[in-house]
Enzyme design. Structure first.
Site, PDB file in Angstrom:
ATOM      1  N   ASP A  84      -1.594   4.708  -0.763  1.00 56.51           N
ATOM      2  CA  ASP A  84      -0.279   5.188  -1.195  1.00 56.51           C
ATOM      3  C   ASP A  84       0.314   4.304  -2.298  1.00 56.51           C
ATOM      4  OD1 ASP A  84      -1.064   5.348   1.521  1.00 56.51           O
ATOM      5  OD2 ASP A  84       0.876   6.084   2.158  1.00 56.51           O
ATOM      6  N   ASP A 136       6.794   0.047  -0.765  1.00 58.51           N
ATOM      7  CA  ASP A 136       7.250   1.363  -1.222  1.00 58.51           C
ATOM      8  C   ASP A 136       8.494   1.350  -2.110  1.00 58.51           C
ATOM      9  OD1 ASP A 136       5.273   3.068  -0.319  1.00 58.51           O
ATOM     10  OD2 ASP A 136       6.103   3.175   1.696  1.00 58.51           O
TER      11      ASP A 136
HETATM   12  N1  GLY Z   1       3.581   6.500   2.100  1.00 59.30           N
HETATM   13  C1  GLY Z   1       3.552   6.910   3.468  1.00 59.30           C
HETATM   14  C2  GLY Z   1       3.163   8.314   3.668  1.00 59.30           C
HETATM   15  O1  GLY Z   1       2.709   8.997   2.779  1.00 59.30           O
HETATM   16  O2  GLY Z   1       3.330   8.767   4.788  1.00 59.30           O
END
Ligand code: GLY
Length: 389
Positions: free
Chosen positions: A164, A107
């Site tokens: 994601d 992330d």
């Molecule tokens: N990227 C983690 C979420 O959307 O919760």
């Protein structure tokens, strides 16, 4: 108009939408100013709230780029240096997470592109450039040559990829564009192609997680992840895919990414059009009626971006849907009172975590601010901060 230009989201607004946006701008300024006051003196970066104040989080938490990114959005919207100073303060705090890089996961685009990458674009700050490139390089190091980026650490998760990650690919495109080294872009495109093949279903819905054999690349499993169950349709995963494929198209010009973004968007719109406020999972039971404002605002900003990537003759349905989601969520779920620093009240972390249902989240607020900014005429796309540079 010959229908051959790009769809103009600002020109498409009606007078009542413009009046709404002008009101929203004032409310955002009051609310975010209050949020900054509440953040002052705290040794953590805002993510969620409890009892009317920000709640502590670890510095390595994946959402920590959204607060400084919101500050840059507000700075561009208002010109007030209060927001810039808070963005810079939070960027400095995030250095502790960058130094502890072994604890980072995929992330890092959320954490650095939309704030350090944006600061570099706006101010040319060399440290911000280094932070963004370092983050991109850690993401590239997570690539498995079978064609996917490893999402999370922990034994047994060597072959886990998640939808994601489509939103983290722009930091890789950024790194290739700014260094001239194609490897970052090549990794991003391999991952995007794998996501098209293994995550996006024929009806435009998506898996959240796909598990591959990390030695052979063979498909092993596709659990339900943060959604309801295997084969269901976690709305935030849909919104990450919708926006993420749009961004891969903008960075590469590859039509297959645009086609995939449209397919996911069509599905998202079909599932949301009852009240324009997404449920946590489009295939969850009727009860309890769990919503996710984060999915709504991410999708809305993604739909506006998709609309302006399309020809004049094609963009309107996506523009209409994006605006409807923003207006419905703002009308029903926004708290503008200065009794809590967060705006959106019905965000959900994951279906199977009841304590994380209908909470506040800075990234739901971020994507609302970003979308409002686009409609107010802001041209800098935080997921492509070097564009036109
Ligand atoms: N990227 C983690 C979420 O959307 O919760």
């Amino acid at each position: 108009m010959d229908g051959m230009g790009r769809f103009d989201i600002c020109a498409a607004l009606k007078a009542e939408d413009r009046a709404w946006l002008s009101d929203v701008k004032e409310r955002l300024d009051a609310k975010m100013r209050y949020g900054v006051e509440k953040a002052r003196g705290k040794d953590y970066i805002p993510y969620s709230t409890e009892n009317g104040d920000w709640k502590p989080t670890q510095i390595g938490w994946w959402t920590n780029g959204f607060w400084p990114a919101s500050m840059w959005q507000m700075y561009l919207m208002t010109g007030d240096s209060l927001y810039r100073d808070e963005a810079v303060r939070a960027e400095g705090m995030l250095d502790a997470a960058l130094r502890n890089f072994k604890a980072l996961d995929h992330d890092v685009g959320f954490m650095w592109l939309i704030q350090s990458g944006v600061r570099f674009a706006l101010e040319g700050n060399a440290d911000s450039y280094d932070r963004t490139l370092f983050a991109a390089t850690t993401l590239a190091s997570r690539f498995n040559p079978h064609g996917f980026i490893r999402a999370w650490d922990g034994a047994g998760r060597e072959g886990w990829a998640i939808v994601d990650c489509m939103m983290n690919l722009p930091i890789l495109y950024w790194a290739s564009e700014t260094t001239g080294d194609p490897r970052y872009r090549q990794i991003a495109m391999r991952h995007a192609d794998t996501t098209m093949e293994y995550f996006v279903r024929p009806d435009g819905s998506c898996n959240h997680i796909v598990i591959f054999d990390s030695e052979t690349g063979a498909f092993l499993d596709n659990p339900g992840g943060q959604g309801y169950e295997r084969g269901s349709s976690w709305s935030r995963g849909q919104s990450w895919a919708l926006y993420g494929f749009t961004l891969s198209y903008l960075h590469t010009g590859e039509a297959r990414y645009l086609d995939t973004a449209k397919k996911v968007a069509n599905y998202f719109i079909s599932q949301t059009a009852d009240d324009w406020i997404p449920r946590c999972d489009f295939r969850q039971p009727e009860e309890p009626p769990v919503r996710d404002n984060a999915a709504g605002n991410i999708a809305a900003s993604g739909l506006l971006e998709l609309a302006r990537a399309l020809l004049e003759s094609e963009g309107k349905p996506y523009f209409d849907a994006g605006l409807r989601i923003l207006r419905a969520q703002e009308r029903e779920c926004a708290n503008w009172a200065l009794d809590d620093p967060a705006i959106f009240t019905q965000c959900t972390a994951a279906w199977h975590e009841p304590a994380g249902r209908h909470i506040t989240m800075t990234y739901a607020d971020y994507f609302f601010i970003e979308a409002a900014g686009k409609l107010l005429g802001e041209k800098l796309l935080f997921w492509y901060p070097n564009r036109d540079a």
